[in-house]
Design a protein around this motif. Structure first.
Motif, PDB file in Angstrom:
ATOM      1  N   MET A   1      24.232  40.699  -7.458  1.00 52.50           N
ATOM      2  CA  MET A   1      24.122  41.692  -6.384  1.00 52.50           C
ATOM      3  C   MET A   1      23.226  42.857  -6.805  1.00 52.50           C
ATOM      4  N   TYR A   2      22.560  43.423  -5.825  1.00 50.40           N
ATOM      5  CA  TYR A   2      21.757  44.626  -5.986  1.00 50.40           C
ATOM      6  C   TYR A   2      20.691  44.472  -7.062  1.00 50.40           C
ATOM      7  N   ASN A   3      19.902  43.384  -6.928  1.00 51.64           N
ATOM      8  CA  ASN A   3      18.783  43.196  -7.835  1.00 51.64           C
ATOM      9  C   ASN A   3      17.615  44.093  -7.466  1.00 51.64           C
ATOM     10  N   THR A   4      17.698  44.690  -6.280  1.00 52.61           N
ATOM     11  CA  THR A   4      16.673  45.631  -5.837  1.00 52.61           C
ATOM     12  C   THR A   4      17.220  47.051  -5.928  1.00 52.61           C
ATOM     13  N   ALA A   5      16.464  47.937  -6.577  1.00 48.76           N
ATOM     14  CA  ALA A   5      16.880  49.336  -6.696  1.00 48.76           C
ATOM     15  C   ALA A   5      16.361  50.119  -5.495  1.00 48.76           C
ATOM     16  N   TYR A   6      17.243  50.903  -4.887  1.00 48.05           N
ATOM     17  CA  TYR A   6      16.875  51.652  -3.684  1.00 48.05           C
ATOM     18  C   TYR A   6      16.735  53.150  -3.937  1.00 48.05           C
ATOM     19  N   HIS A   7      16.968  53.589  -5.157  1.00 46.33           N
ATOM     20  CA  HIS A   7      16.928  55.022  -5.435  1.00 46.33           C
ATOM     21  C   HIS A   7      15.560  55.409  -6.005  1.00 46.33           C
ATOM     22  N   PRO A   8      15.032  56.554  -5.593  1.00 47.81           N
ATOM     23  CA  PRO A   8      13.717  56.995  -6.071  1.00 47.81           C
ATOM     24  C   PRO A   8      13.787  57.928  -7.273  1.00 47.81           C
ATOM     25  N   VAL A   9      14.995  58.223  -7.756  1.00 50.42           N
ATOM     26  CA  VAL A   9      15.165  59.177  -8.852  1.00 50.42           C
ATOM     27  C   VAL A   9      15.945  58.529  -9.989  1.00 50.42           C
ATOM     28  N   GLN A  10      15.956  59.199 -11.126  1.00 46.15           N
ATOM     29  CA  GLN A  10      16.732  58.746 -12.275  1.00 46.15           C
ATOM     30  C   GLN A  10      18.199  59.103 -12.052  1.00 46.15           C
ATOM     31  N   VAL A 235      24.718  49.432   1.431  1.00 42.00           N
ATOM     32  CA  VAL A 235      24.503  50.145   0.168  1.00 42.00           C
ATOM     33  C   VAL A 235      23.115  50.767   0.169  1.00 42.00           C
ATOM     34  N   GLN A 236      22.118  50.008   0.581  1.00 39.71           N
ATOM     35  CA  GLN A 236      20.754  50.526   0.636  1.00 39.71           C
ATOM     36  C   GLN A 236      20.677  51.786   1.490  1.00 39.71           C
ATOM     37  N   ALA A 237      21.287  51.727   2.664  1.00 40.14           N
ATOM     38  CA  ALA A 237      21.226  52.876   3.573  1.00 40.14           C
ATOM     39  C   ALA A 237      21.878  54.107   2.955  1.00 40.14           C
ATOM     40  N   VAL A 256      23.367  51.746  11.043  1.00 39.42           N
ATOM     41  CA  VAL A 256      23.145  50.902   9.875  1.00 39.42           C
ATOM     42  C   VAL A 256      23.584  49.492  10.250  1.00 39.42           C
ATOM     43  N   ALA A 257      22.602  48.626  10.416  1.00 35.64           N
ATOM     44  CA  ALA A 257      22.846  47.273  10.890  1.00 35.64           C
ATOM     45  C   ALA A 257      21.645  46.419  10.505  1.00 35.64           C
ATOM     46  N   PHE A 258      21.636  45.172  10.987  1.00 32.26           N
ATOM     47  CA  PHE A 258      20.447  44.342  10.812  1.00 32.26           C
ATOM     48  C   PHE A 258      19.613  44.335  12.077  1.00 32.26           C
ATOM     49  N   GLY A 259      20.283  44.496  13.234  1.00 33.77           N
ATOM     50  CA  GLY A 259      19.570  44.482  14.500  1.00 33.77           C
ATOM     51  C   GLY A 259      19.510  43.095  15.112  1.00 33.77           C
ATOM     52  N   GLU A 260      20.615  42.345  14.976  1.00 28.49           N
ATOM     53  CA  GLU A 260      20.682  40.983  15.492  1.00 28.49           C
ATOM     54  C   GLU A 260      22.059  40.757  16.100  1.00 28.49           C
ATOM     55  N   GLN A 261      22.100  40.084  17.241  1.00 26.54           N
ATOM     56  CA  GLN A 261      23.339  39.891  17.984  1.00 26.54           C
ATOM     57  C   GLN A 261      23.902  38.493  17.728  1.00 26.54           C
ATOM     58  N   THR A 262      25.202  38.439  17.383  1.00 26.63           N
ATOM     59  CA  THR A 262      25.865  37.160  17.129  1.00 26.63           C
ATOM     60  C   THR A 262      27.188  37.146  17.874  1.00 26.63           C
ATOM     61  N   SER A 263      27.416  36.126  18.704  1.00 22.48           N
ATOM     62  CA  SER A 263      28.687  36.021  19.414  1.00 22.48           C
ATOM     63  C   SER A 263      29.775  35.534  18.454  1.00 22.48           C
ATOM     64  N   LEU A 264      31.021  35.745  18.830  1.00 20.78           N
ATOM     65  CA  LEU A 264      32.121  35.317  17.980  1.00 20.78           C
ATOM     66  C   LEU A 264      32.167  33.801  17.855  1.00 20.78           C
ATOM     67  N   THR A 265      31.799  33.088  18.909  1.00 20.77           N
ATOM     68  CA  THR A 265      31.722  31.628  18.810  1.00 20.77           C
ATOM     69  C   THR A 265      30.620  31.214  17.841  1.00 20.77           C
ATOM     70  N   LEU A 311      14.606  57.163   7.135  1.00 25.93           N
ATOM     71  CA  LEU A 311      15.230  56.854   5.840  1.00 25.93           C
ATOM     72  C   LEU A 311      14.477  55.774   5.065  1.00 25.93           C
ATOM     73  N   ALA A 312      13.457  55.198   5.664  1.00 28.26           N
ATOM     74  CA  ALA A 312      12.741  54.064   5.069  1.00 28.26           C
ATOM     75  C   ALA A 312      13.697  52.897   4.822  1.00 28.26           C
ATOM     76  N   TYR A 313      14.675  52.755   5.719  1.00 29.28           N
ATOM     77  CA  TYR A 313      15.658  51.674   5.628  1.00 29.28           C
ATOM     78  C   TYR A 313      15.012  50.354   6.029  1.00 29.28           C
ATOM     79  N   GLN A 314      15.117  49.372   5.144  1.00 25.76           N
ATOM     80  CA  GLN A 314      14.573  48.040   5.397  1.00 25.76           C
ATOM     81  C   GLN A 314      15.636  47.019   5.003  1.00 25.76           C
TER      82      GLN A 314
END
Length: 335
Positions: A1-10, A235-237, A256-265, A311-314
């Motif tokens: 998990m979290y192989n990508t660092a999202y923080h710009p500071v030490q 976590v990124q956000a 904070v989401a992905f922006g995709e709709q999924t029904s319960l079915t 926020l540069a959230y991707q």
């Protein structure tokens, strides 16, 4: 998990408080901060809904500190923020049904506790306070996708409390010149999310039921939809909100989401498809359709353009990619 660092500071030069750090989202934030060398990570939790097991792997880390306490107690909040630079406020009593059954406790924790944390953070002059808001704030507003400045009336006591959090944060930011950011989470799922109990979230609950060869019960006809959001995206956000330098980004609330709709079915079918890779017999399990739950929003889909812009959230994980990661984790940890 979290192989990508999202923080710009030490991170080693900073101290962090994660309230509700024994919970699902909180413990993932703790994991990220410690993995990338945070100077201090303190957790405040009363373990009403969180679990000590979520923190067990961090106990030997010299940068980690556990403070058992309650955000309903102002003195506990003051002790928790002592010497802290950044606050990630995740502590809350979640669940719409639980708030309907017990609105008083939900209000005590989510509103009074939140106010205590704001006061403590203000008095300690912490650099920034990032808090967990909720998509439930959109209430009866039917427009899709959900845009931050267009909300309706709340449909549950829980939704009321999370909206009050936003109002308090706005007032404290303007009145006391505090640096605050709210993140409206949309149906977060992933590792360490508890599948047990009456108020368990739908994904871990259904996964655990399928693993036991039980038929999950969908509330309603399965057409209700959600914007399911993998924990890494959340976590990124949070991390990006902690360190965003642009003054225009402060004092705001973001989806904070992905922006995709999924029904319960569609959700149940996707879970079955992932689990069949581990156990073919899961494919034969049927689903039961029940009655709609009081206070449920029929459809939820987020616009994440504001978070992308300010926020540069991707988001790194789609629903399907996140579900693949999550089901594998559940399989190895729930068996």
């Amino acid at each position: 998990m979290y192989n990508t660092a999202y923080h710009p500071v030490q991170l080693s030069t900073h101290s962090f408080l994660v309230t509700g750090g024994g919970g699902f989202i909180g413990s993932n934030l703790v994991e990220y901060l410690l993995k990338y060398g945070a100077g201090k990570v303190r957790v405040l939790d009363n373990f009403i809904t969180g679990h000590r097991r979520n923190l067990s792997e961090f106990m030997g880390n010299p940068a980690f500190e556990l403070l058992e306490g309650d955000i309903r107690n102002l003195e506990d909040c003051k002790a928790a923020v002592k010497g802290i630079d950044y606050v990630l406020h995740q502590a809350a009593l979640g669940s719409v049904p639980r708030s309907i059954n017990d609105p008083i406790t939900t209000n005590d924790i989510n509103v009074s506790g939140f106010l205590n944390m704001l006061v403590a953070t203000r008095d300690e002059n912490c650099k920034r306070f990032v808090y967990a808001a909720s998509s439930s704030t959109y209430g009866d507003h039917s427009g899709l996708p959900k845009v931050e400045d267009q909300i309706g009336k709340p449909l549950s006591p829980y939704a009321v409390t999370k909206y009050v959090n936003e109002l308090y944060a706005d007032v404290f930011g303007k009145t006391y010149n505090m640096s605050l950011i709210g993140l409206r989470y949309f149906n977060v799922f992933g590792q360490r999310q508890d599948p047990n109990g009456a108020y368990a979230a739908v994904i871990p609950k259904f996964v655990s039921q399928f693993i036991r060869y039980e038929s999950p019960v969908i509330n309603g006809d399965g057409a209700f939809s959600r914007d399911f959001t993998y924990i890494d995206n959340v976590v990124q956000a949070n991390i990006k909100a902690l360190f965003v330098p642009d003054a225009a980004a402060i004092g705001q609330v973001y989806n904070v989401a992905f922006g995709e709709q999924t029904s319960l079915t569609q959700l149940t079918e996707a879970i079955k498809d992932e689990l069949v890779a581990f156990d073919e017999k899961v494919g034969d399990i049927s689903v039961i359709y029940g009655t709609n739950r009081i206070g449920d929003i029929p459809h939820s889909l987020a616009s994440i353009e504001k978070a992308r812009t300010l926020l540069a959230y991707q988001p790194a994980y789609s629903f399907k990619e996140g579900l693949n990661e999550a089901v594998a984790w559940y399989w190895h940890n729930l068996k």
